[in-house]
Design a protein around this motif. Structure first.
Motif, PDB file in Angstrom:
ATOM      1  N   PRO A 134       0.778  -1.072   0.065  1.00  0.00           N
ATOM      2  CA  PRO A 134      -0.144   0.186  -0.095  1.00  0.00           C
ATOM      3  C   PRO A 134       0.973   1.354   0.169  1.00  0.00           C
ATOM      4  N   PRO A 135       0.498   2.165  -0.760  1.00  0.00           N
ATOM      5  CA  PRO A 135       1.190   3.479  -0.743  1.00  0.00           C
ATOM      6  C   PRO A 135       1.773   4.114   0.651  1.00  0.00           C
ATOM      7  N   PRO A 136       0.999   3.998   1.647  1.00  0.00           N
ATOM      8  CA  PRO A 136       1.578   4.450   3.176  1.00  0.00           C
ATOM      9  C   PRO A 136       2.536   3.805   3.488  1.00  0.00           C
ATOM     10  N   MET A 137       2.477   2.318   3.090  1.00  0.00           N
ATOM     11  CA  MET A 137       3.858   1.435   3.491  1.00  0.00           C
ATOM     12  C   MET A 137       4.972   1.909   2.800  1.00  0.00           C
ATOM     13  N   VAL A 138       4.890   2.052   1.486  1.00  0.00           N
ATOM     14  CA  VAL A 138       6.035   2.472   0.494  1.00  0.00           C
ATOM     15  C   VAL A 138       6.711   3.581   0.984  1.00  0.00           C
ATOM     16  N   ASP A 139       5.998   4.542   1.257  1.00  0.00           N
ATOM     17  CA  ASP A 139       6.215   6.001   1.715  1.00  0.00           C
ATOM     18  C   ASP A 139       7.045   5.812   3.077  1.00  0.00           C
ATOM     19  N   ALA A 140       6.534   5.046   3.942  1.00  0.00           N
ATOM     20  CA  ALA A 140       7.269   4.879   5.371  1.00  0.00           C
ATOM     21  C   ALA A 140       8.686   4.268   5.040  1.00  0.00           C
ATOM     22  N   ALA A 141       8.470   3.274   4.097  1.00  0.00           N
ATOM     23  CA  ALA A 141       9.864   2.530   3.979  1.00  0.00           C
ATOM     24  C   ALA A 141      10.877   3.434   3.268  1.00  0.00           C
ATOM     25  N   LEU A 142      10.445   4.275   2.383  1.00  0.00           N
ATOM     26  CA  LEU A 142      11.194   5.204   1.547  1.00  0.00           C
ATOM     27  C   LEU A 142      11.776   6.025   2.602  1.00  0.00           C
ATOM     28  N   ASP A 170      19.921   4.147  -6.152  1.00  0.00           N
ATOM     29  CA  ASP A 170      19.952   3.183  -7.209  1.00  0.00           C
ATOM     30  C   ASP A 170      20.010   1.864  -6.563  1.00  0.00           C
ATOM     31  N   GLN A 171      19.812   1.754  -5.235  1.00  0.00           N
ATOM     32  CA  GLN A 171      19.795   0.594  -4.726  1.00  0.00           C
ATOM     33  C   GLN A 171      18.398  -0.040  -4.146  1.00  0.00           C
ATOM     34  N   VAL A 172      17.260   1.134  -4.441  1.00  0.00           N
ATOM     35  CA  VAL A 172      16.021   1.045  -4.097  1.00  0.00           C
ATOM     36  C   VAL A 172      15.084   0.941  -5.242  1.00  0.00           C
ATOM     37  N   PHE A 173      14.068  -0.234  -5.157  1.00  0.00           N
ATOM     38  CA  PHE A 173      13.385  -0.603  -6.587  1.00  0.00           C
ATOM     39  C   PHE A 173      11.917  -0.528  -5.926  1.00  0.00           C
ATOM     40  N   TYR A 174      10.838   0.069  -6.687  1.00  0.00           N
ATOM     41  CA  TYR A 174       9.716  -0.114  -6.251  1.00  0.00           C
ATOM     42  C   TYR A 174       8.500   0.656  -7.469  1.00  0.00           C
ATOM     43  N   ASP A 175       7.458   0.047  -7.453  1.00  0.00           N
ATOM     44  CA  ASP A 175       6.616   0.541  -8.448  1.00  0.00           C
ATOM     45  C   ASP A 175       5.632   1.031  -7.398  1.00  0.00           C
ATOM     46  N   LYS A 176       5.264   2.502  -7.387  1.00  0.00           N
ATOM     47  CA  LYS A 176       4.350   3.139  -6.544  1.00  0.00           C
ATOM     48  C   LYS A 176       2.895   3.038  -7.063  1.00  0.00           C
ATOM     49  N   PHE A 177       1.954   2.288  -6.841  1.00  0.00           N
ATOM     50  CA  PHE A 177       0.824   2.483  -7.510  1.00  0.00           C
ATOM     51  C   PHE A 177       0.066   3.565  -6.598  1.00  0.00           C
ATOM     52  N   THR A 178      -0.763   4.170  -7.495  1.00  0.00           N
ATOM     53  CA  THR A 178      -1.687   5.249  -6.878  1.00  0.00           C
ATOM     54  C   THR A 178      -3.092   5.032  -7.277  1.00  0.00           C
ATOM     55  N   SER A 179      -4.150   5.529  -6.607  1.00  0.00           N
ATOM     56  CA  SER A 179      -5.307   5.482  -6.901  1.00  0.00           C
ATOM     57  C   SER A 179      -5.508   6.039  -8.035  1.00  0.00           C
ATOM     58  N   PRO A 180      -6.490   5.462  -8.955  1.00  0.00           N
ATOM     59  CA  PRO A 180      -7.355   4.477  -9.217  1.00  0.00           C
ATOM     60  C   PRO A 180      -6.638   3.054  -9.325  1.00  0.00           C
ATOM     61  N   THR A 181      -5.155   3.182  -9.729  1.00  0.00           N
ATOM     62  CA  THR A 181      -4.673   1.749 -10.311  1.00  0.00           C
ATOM     63  C   THR A 181      -4.262   0.853  -9.125  1.00  0.00           C
ATOM     64  N   PHE A 182      -4.058   1.367  -7.898  1.00  0.00           N
ATOM     65  CA  PHE A 182      -3.960   0.370  -6.890  1.00  0.00           C
ATOM     66  C   PHE A 182      -5.242  -0.126  -6.206  1.00  0.00           C
ATOM     67  N   GLU A 183      -5.617  -1.221  -6.508  1.00  0.00           N
ATOM     68  CA  GLU A 183      -6.955  -1.655  -6.177  1.00  0.00           C
ATOM     69  C   GLU A 183      -6.848  -3.029  -5.504  1.00  0.00           C
TER      70      GLU A 183
END
Length: 347
Positions: free
Chosen positions: A315-323, A334-347
Motif C-alpha cells: 500500500p502507498p503508505p507502507m511504501v512511503d514509510a519504507a522510503l 540506485d539500490q532501491v526499487f519499487y513501483d508505487k501504485f496510486t489510486s485508482p490503479t492500486f485496487e
C-alpha cells in the motif's frame, strides 16, 4: 493521421518517433525503450524529465509530481506529455543497462482459469494467454487488466515468472467499491475473457548485481516479491535474501508453505512476517514472527541496509514509510526499487 515527431534523449543518445496523439512514455514502450516510470498517471514523478528543446504539452497531472515552478523551468512528466515538434529531452532518472533491454508492450487476450481466495480480502486470479499464446515479462513487473464491460483498467503485479508464460497469477486485494476487485466475488468467472496490456514497471532484479536482497511487502504487494523469489529459485541465485511481510494478524498471512519451500534453495533466506495487530500464533517455518509495523521491524533487524538492494511493494503508505526509513539510513537511491501504485490503479 497525427503528425510524427522525432525525440532525442540525452545523455543516452537514443532517438525514437512519437505521434502527436500518443504520450511520449507510451511511444517509448511501443518501441521497446524502457524509460523509468511508476504510476503512469502523472502522480508519482518517476518519469520526470527536462525539456532541452521542443514543444511539449501535458495532459492533466498532479502538481505534487511536478509543481508549477518546475513546469515553468522546463520539467515534464513523460507519462502525460505530447510532443508537437521534434524535441530533445534530458532523462533525469534512467538505468542505462535496461533502456534498450525492456520487454515491448503486448496486448493479450486472456481467459480466467482460477479465482481462489487466499485470505479474507486477497484473491489469487489466474489467467491463461489466448491470443497471442504467450505473455513475456520480467519477474516483478505488472500489467493492466481491463475492467470487463468498460474501457477502464487497473494495474496488478504478476506473482508468477516467465517460466510459465501461458499462465499468469495476480494477487488482488478486494476493496469496498473497487471496480475490478469488486467483480471477483460474482462479476468475473472461470472462462471469462480479460484483456491484458503490459508489462510495465522497474521492480526487477538487475543482471550481474551481487548485493544482498531485502524485500519489504504488505497486502497484495506479496505478488511481485513472490515473482522475484520464484525467479531466484529457478535460476539458482546465490544472493542472500530477507523478506519482511507486513500484515495485521496471522489470518492475513498466506503462501507460507511455498515461501518456506522456496527459501530452502535460496542463500541465507529469512522470512519475517510482521504483525501490526497480532492475535495468536502464526503457523510458519520462518524465523520468529515479529510484532509491529513492517518498517519498524526492518529498522530493528537490518543494521546494514545501505549495503543491500531493497525491493518495496505494498500500500502507498507502507511504501512511503519504507522510503523514509531508507533515506534516513542513507541507502543509495540506485539500490532501491519499487513501483508505487496510486489510486485508482492500486485496487
Amino acid at each position: 493521421m497525427a503528425d510524427i515527431h522525432r525525440i532525442h534523449f540525452e545523455p543516452v543518445d537514443i532517438e525514437m518517433d512519437v505521434g502527436e496523439d500518443e504520450k511520449i512514455l507510451d511511444a517509448a514502450f511501443r518501441q521497446g525503450i524502457h524509460l523509468m516510470h511508476g504510476c503512469r498517471e502523472g502522480q508519482c514523478s518517476a518519469c520526470k524529465s527536462y525539456i532541452l528543446d521542443g514543444d511539449i504539452q501535458m495532459e492533466r497531472y498532479s502538481t505534487f509530481a511536478c509543481n508549477d515552478s518546475e513546469v515553468d523551468e522546463g520539467y515534464v512528466l513523460l507519462c502525460r506529455a505530447h510532443a508537437f515538434s521534434d524535441c530533445t529531452i534530458e532523462l533525469l532518472n534512467f538505468d542505462e543497462g535496461e533502456l534498450l533491454g525492456g520487454v515491448p508492450i503486448q496486448n493479450v487476450r486472456t481467459t480466467v482459469t482460477a479465482i481462489e481466495p487466499v485470505t479474507h480480502d486477497i484473491v489469487s486470479l489466474r489467467l491463461q494467454a489466448g491470443e497471442p499464446g504467450t505473455f513475456e515479462f520480467k519477474p516483478g513487473q505488472y500489467a493492466d487488466l481491463t475492467i470487463p464491460g468498460t474501457d477502464e483498467h487497473r494495474s496488478f503485479s504478476m506473482a508468477t515468472t516467465p517460466s510459465t508464460p501461458d499462465g499468469v497469477e495476480f494477487l488482488i486485494k478486494k476493496y469496498p467499491g473497487g471496480e475490478f476487485s469488486g467483480l471477483l466475488d460474482s462479476g468475473i468467472a472461470v472462462g471469462d475473457d480479460i484483456a491484458l496490456t503490459g508489462p510495465y514497471g522497474s521492480f526487477t532484479l538487475k543482471e550481474g548485481h551481487v548485493l544482498p536482497v531485502v524485500c519489504i511487502g504488505g497486502g497484495a504487494g506479496m505478488a511481485p516479491i513472490l515473482s522475484l523469489l520464484r525467479h531466484m529459485n529457478e535460476t539458482g541465485s546465490t544472493r542472500p535474501v530477507r523478506f519482511y511481510y507486513g500484515a495485521r494478524t496471522p489470518a492475513d498471512l498466506f503462501y507460507l508453505d511455498e515461501i518456506a519451500e522456496l527459501g530452502k534453495n535460496l542463500r541465507d533466506f529469512v522470512f519475517v512476517p510482521c504483525l501490526s495487530e497480532s492475535a495468536g500464533p502464526a503457523q510458519t517455518e520462518s524465523s520468529d514472527v515479529e510484532e509491529g509495523m513492517v518498517t519498524d521491524v526492518v529498522d530493528r533487524r537490518e543494521a546494514d541496509l545501505h549495503r543491500c538492494e531493497v525491493y518495496l511493494c505494498g500500500p502507498p503508505p507502507m511504501v512511503d514509510a519504507a522510503l523514509g526509513l531508507l533515506d534516513t539510513r542513507a541507502v543509495p537511491k540506485d539500490q532501491v526499487f519499487y513501483d508505487k501504485f496510486t489510486s485508482p490503479t492500486f485496487e
